[in-house]
Design an enzyme around this catalytic site. Sequence first.
Site, mmCIF file in Angstrom:
data_model
loop_
_atom_site.group_PDB
_atom_site.id
_atom_site.type_symbol
_atom_site.label_atom_id
_atom_site.label_comp_id
_atom_site.label_asym_id
_atom_site.label_seq_id
_atom_site.Cartn_x
_atom_site.Cartn_y
_atom_site.Cartn_z
ATOM 1 C CG ASP A 185 45.047 -26.020 -47.756
ATOM 2 O OD1 ASP A 185 46.045 -25.964 -48.611
ATOM 3 O OD2 ASP A 185 44.085 -26.306 -47.795
ATOM 4 C CD GLU A 269 48.788 -24.309 -50.915
ATOM 5 O OE1 GLU A 269 49.434 -25.157 -51.540
ATOM 6 O OE2 GLU A 269 47.590 -24.502 -50.367
ATOM 7 C CG ASP A 351 41.044 -28.588 -47.269
ATOM 8 O OD1 ASP A 351 41.586 -29.001 -48.305
ATOM 9 O OD2 ASP A 351 39.833 -28.061 -47.315
#
Length: 406
Positions: A185, A269, A351
């Site tokens: 992340d 992502e 996170d």
Amino acid sequence: MLIAHKIALNPNNHQATYFAKSAGTARFAYNWALAEWKKQYEAWKADNSLPKPSQQSLRKQLNAIKRKEFPWMLEVTKNAPQMAIIQVGEAFKNFWAGRAKYPTFRKKGVHDRFTLSNDQFSVKDSRIRIPNLGWVRVRESLRFSGKVLSATVSRVADRWFVSVTVDTEDSPKRQAENQGPVGVDLGVSALATLSTGEKVVGPKPHKALLGRLQRLSRSLSRKEKGSSNRTKSRIQLARLHARIANIRQDALHKLTSELTRTHDTVVIEDLHVQGMMKNRHLARSIADMGFYEFRRQLEYKAQRRGGLVMIADRWFASSKICSCCGVKQDFMPLNIREWICPDCGSIHDRDTNAARNLLAYGLAALSCSTASSAGSKACGEEGSGRRRKTAVKPASTKQEVSFVPI
Ligand SMILES: [Zn+2]
């Protein structure tokens, strides 16, 4: 694969002047070709019997007029204007393919550069031969073997660099250690948080050097235009910007090297950076860390080791889902760094939880793709809980020019 090695040059004054002239000629030719392209395209739209512009026709056109109209162009290698026009053609190709915005004019002092095709230069030990100029010393010899494709000489602050693109035959690097897949992340408080719980704190170069940056900018704005003091200030400021960029680049390279060395599959992502940049508070951290650069490095480094980079769907709510029970929360404002899942009671670091979700997403997509290839299960079904949407976009495998740190 294509890889570019960017090496600092050691030009003498005469050579540096030649570089500046060549870059100026390249910029002029680029802007000239772009203006002509627009003009000829409009003309073609009005009257289809006229030819459509192309980089080939524009190169011919420039060649026909340059002796008379732009005689100063002959002072530098003909490659400088020619390659610039080819780049206009590439810029339009990228625009039509939806990969880039409509080409814009180049500005003096912004990424000054010129490119040479491989028949126009040669690299030997720590020297590079530039047409009309001769041998120029470079700081280090070329690291990669293979077919040399092109070289771009560019200016960063007051220094010159050459980036040599090589179609390398180097054997791929050792495979990643078998630590399995990892979710990563990218965040604001830490540069990256791994699904293992590890946090990598970024250098945030802007924050540390911001004071100096502000002082220098202020001092520059006070200097009289055209004065030598102003020039001095400008160079100082450009050097500081370059230093900040180097710090950032270094941290990213360390992180991406480590990730691809230790994990064979990395799930990240698809950050909609443009949208996030609109948030002023986020903008600086994100600009500092360079998410696109992170992804680019990760992809080429994984490719060299035979690893895989998986990009989760842009709409995958990695922060809102509980990685234990899979229930999705409706709201998860950015200021919440830790939360308790109302459904299962797990305590989450924001996170780490997101990184775990990304890992789960990647694993689901992987098992889904093997299962569906065996024909037993349909992909992308919306289920409840942990089995969420599993459409995954594999990292692009197209050959991309990648830069290696200097
Ligand atoms: Zn839960």
